[in-house]
Write a protein that holds these residues in place. Sequence first.
Motif, PDB file in Angstrom:
ATOM      1  N   TYR A  40       0.811  -1.209   0.000  1.00  0.00           N
ATOM      2  CA  TYR A  40       0.000   0.000   0.000  1.00  0.00           C
ATOM      3  C   TYR A  40       0.852   1.271   0.000  1.00  0.00           C
ATOM      4  O   TYR A  40       0.469   2.268  -0.613  1.00  0.00           O
ATOM      5  CB  TYR A  40      -1.005  -0.014   1.154  1.00  0.00           C
ATOM      6  CG  TYR A  40      -2.219  -0.846   0.802  1.00  0.00           C
ATOM      7  CD1 TYR A  40      -3.305  -0.286   0.154  1.00  0.00           C
ATOM      8  CD2 TYR A  40      -2.254  -2.206   1.072  1.00  0.00           C
ATOM      9  CE1 TYR A  40      -4.407  -1.043  -0.195  1.00  0.00           C
ATOM     10  CE2 TYR A  40      -3.349  -2.985   0.722  1.00  0.00           C
ATOM     11  CZ  TYR A  40      -4.420  -2.390   0.088  1.00  0.00           C
ATOM     12  OH  TYR A  40      -5.499  -3.154  -0.271  1.00  0.00           O
ATOM     13  N   GLU A  70       3.276   8.580  -6.089  1.00  0.00           N
ATOM     14  CA  GLU A  70       2.843   9.259  -7.312  1.00  0.00           C
ATOM     15  C   GLU A  70       3.426   8.622  -8.577  1.00  0.00           C
ATOM     16  O   GLU A  70       2.745   8.496  -9.598  1.00  0.00           O
ATOM     17  CB  GLU A  70       3.226  10.744  -7.246  1.00  0.00           C
ATOM     18  CG  GLU A  70       2.927  11.536  -8.490  1.00  0.00           C
ATOM     19  CD  GLU A  70       1.438  11.652  -8.830  1.00  0.00           C
ATOM     20  OE1 GLU A  70       1.117  11.888 -10.011  1.00  0.00           O
ATOM     21  OE2 GLU A  70       0.608  11.502  -7.914  1.00  0.00           O
ATOM     22  N   ARG A  93       1.332   5.709  -9.977  1.00  0.00           N
ATOM     23  CA  ARG A  93      -0.119   5.902 -10.097  1.00  0.00           C
ATOM     24  C   ARG A  93      -0.733   5.166 -11.280  1.00  0.00           C
ATOM     25  O   ARG A  93      -1.900   4.811 -11.242  1.00  0.00           O
ATOM     26  CB  ARG A  93      -0.471   7.378 -10.121  1.00  0.00           C
ATOM     27  CG  ARG A  93      -0.193   8.063 -11.436  1.00  0.00           C
ATOM     28  CD  ARG A  93      -0.728   9.498 -11.459  1.00  0.00           C
ATOM     29  NE  ARG A  93      -0.486  10.090 -12.749  1.00  0.00           N
ATOM     30  CZ  ARG A  93       0.637  10.699 -13.103  1.00  0.00           C
ATOM     31  NH1 ARG A  93       1.603  10.819 -12.228  1.00  0.00           N
ATOM     32  NH2 ARG A  93       0.785  11.188 -14.315  1.00  0.00           N
ATOM     33  N   ASP A  94       0.032   4.910 -12.337  1.00  0.00           N
ATOM     34  CA  ASP A  94      -0.494   4.198 -13.505  1.00  0.00           C
ATOM     35  C   ASP A  94      -0.027   2.745 -13.583  1.00  0.00           C
ATOM     36  O   ASP A  94      -0.295   2.067 -14.576  1.00  0.00           O
ATOM     37  CB  ASP A  94      -0.087   4.926 -14.790  1.00  0.00           C
ATOM     38  CG  ASP A  94      -0.709   6.316 -14.880  1.00  0.00           C
ATOM     39  OD1 ASP A  94      -1.850   6.485 -14.415  1.00  0.00           O
ATOM     40  OD2 ASP A  94      -0.041   7.227 -15.402  1.00  0.00           O
ATOM     41  N   SER A  98       0.235  -1.237 -13.016  1.00  0.00           N
ATOM     42  CA  SER A  98      -0.578  -2.412 -12.717  1.00  0.00           C
ATOM     43  C   SER A  98       0.211  -3.308 -11.777  1.00  0.00           C
ATOM     44  O   SER A  98       1.437  -3.203 -11.681  1.00  0.00           O
ATOM     45  CB  SER A  98      -0.894  -3.168 -14.010  1.00  0.00           C
ATOM     46  OG  SER A  98      -1.658  -2.361 -14.883  1.00  0.00           O
ATOM     47  N   ILE A 134      -8.089  -2.322  -3.537  1.00  0.00           N
ATOM     48  CA  ILE A 134      -7.280  -1.592  -4.511  1.00  0.00           C
ATOM     49  C   ILE A 134      -8.159  -1.278  -5.716  1.00  0.00           C
ATOM     50  O   ILE A 134      -8.476  -2.162  -6.512  1.00  0.00           O
ATOM     51  CB  ILE A 134      -6.038  -2.404  -4.937  1.00  0.00           C
ATOM     52  CG1 ILE A 134      -5.160  -2.695  -3.724  1.00  0.00           C
ATOM     53  CG2 ILE A 134      -5.255  -1.650  -6.021  1.00  0.00           C
ATOM     54  CD1 ILE A 134      -4.006  -3.642  -4.010  1.00  0.00           C
ATOM     55  N   LYS A 135      -8.564  -0.031  -5.827  1.00  0.00           N
ATOM     56  CA  LYS A 135      -9.482   0.384  -6.895  1.00  0.00           C
ATOM     57  C   LYS A 135      -8.793   1.190  -7.990  1.00  0.00           C
ATOM     58  O   LYS A 135      -9.307   1.299  -9.087  1.00  0.00           O
ATOM     59  CB  LYS A 135     -10.630   1.221  -6.309  1.00  0.00           C
ATOM     60  CG  LYS A 135     -11.410   0.529  -5.214  1.00  0.00           C
ATOM     61  CD  LYS A 135     -12.146  -0.683  -5.712  1.00  0.00           C
ATOM     62  CE  LYS A 135     -13.019  -1.265  -4.618  1.00  0.00           C
ATOM     63  NZ  LYS A 135     -13.419  -2.616  -4.870  1.00  0.00           N
ATOM     64  N   ASP A 136      -7.638   1.773  -7.698  1.00  0.00           N
ATOM     65  CA  ASP A 136      -6.990   2.673  -8.656  1.00  0.00           C
ATOM     66  C   ASP A 136      -5.807   2.037  -9.385  1.00  0.00           C
ATOM     67  O   ASP A 136      -5.087   2.714 -10.108  1.00  0.00           O
ATOM     68  CB  ASP A 136      -6.559   3.967  -7.966  1.00  0.00           C
ATOM     69  CG  ASP A 136      -5.773   3.725  -6.688  1.00  0.00           C
ATOM     70  OD1 ASP A 136      -5.663   2.556  -6.259  1.00  0.00           O
ATOM     71  OD2 ASP A 136      -5.276   4.706  -6.116  1.00  0.00           O
ATOM     72  N   HIS A 137      -5.608   0.737  -9.204  1.00  0.00           N
ATOM     73  CA  HIS A 137      -4.556  -0.002  -9.907  1.00  0.00           C
ATOM     74  C   HIS A 137      -5.131  -1.341 -10.357  1.00  0.00           C
ATOM     75  O   HIS A 137      -5.649  -2.089  -9.524  1.00  0.00           O
ATOM     76  CB  HIS A 137      -3.354  -0.296  -8.991  1.00  0.00           C
ATOM     77  CG  HIS A 137      -2.636   0.913  -8.526  1.00  0.00           C
ATOM     78  ND1 HIS A 137      -1.615   1.484  -9.242  1.00  0.00           N
ATOM     79  CD2 HIS A 137      -2.793   1.675  -7.422  1.00  0.00           C
ATOM     80  CE1 HIS A 137      -1.172   2.538  -8.594  1.00  0.00           C
ATOM     81  NE2 HIS A 137      -1.871   2.681  -7.489  1.00  0.00           N
ATOM     82  N   ASN A 148      -6.284  -6.922 -15.208  1.00  0.00           N
ATOM     83  CA  ASN A 148      -7.566  -6.329 -14.829  1.00  0.00           C
ATOM     84  C   ASN A 148      -8.547  -7.342 -14.282  1.00  0.00           C
ATOM     85  O   ASN A 148      -9.558  -6.964 -13.709  1.00  0.00           O
ATOM     86  CB  ASN A 148      -8.181  -5.592 -16.027  1.00  0.00           C
ATOM     87  CG  ASN A 148      -7.397  -4.372 -16.366  1.00  0.00           C
ATOM     88  OD1 ASN A 148      -7.047  -3.588 -15.513  1.00  0.00           O
ATOM     89  ND2 ASN A 148      -7.075  -4.222 -17.644  1.00  0.00           N
TER      90      ASN A 148
END
Length: 144
Positions: free
Chosen positions: A70, A76, A79-80, A82, A110-113, A143
């Motif tokens: 985490y 930062e 952030r993109d 996977s 984990i919702k943003d990766h 995904n």
Amino acid sequence: MNEVVHTSPTIGSNVEEIVLRKTHFLVWDIGGQEALRSTWSAYYSNTEFVILVIDSTDRDRLLTTREELYKMLAHEALRDASVLIFANKQDMKNSMTTVEISQFLTLNAIKDHPWHIQGCCALTGEGLVAPHLDVQGLAQSVNS
């Protein structure tokens, strides 16, 4: 890569270029020892995937693994990125299942990766080469 390599804990970092089906990976092994963790962020720039290998028999280190995962994902520069988690040592008698590990690591939070957890055995290659882990389709499978 179809060969068994006996390893020891990473001291510092190792880098290797791997080419699979015309796809080039620059892979950094940055080691998990506590003394090295403060240097991890130096390797985050331009990272597309974080591949975390977990010893499925080592229940004692899962809390630390969750905390560090985490922290990494909050950075930062990632952030993109996977996330692919290999739950290694699935061949061992007391290994945790991928479901157990996923629940303990609270991966569903984990919702943003995009992330994927994959059971495997590094010694036999089981779980490392599968249709859903095809190099060309890795981004899509993460995904799921």
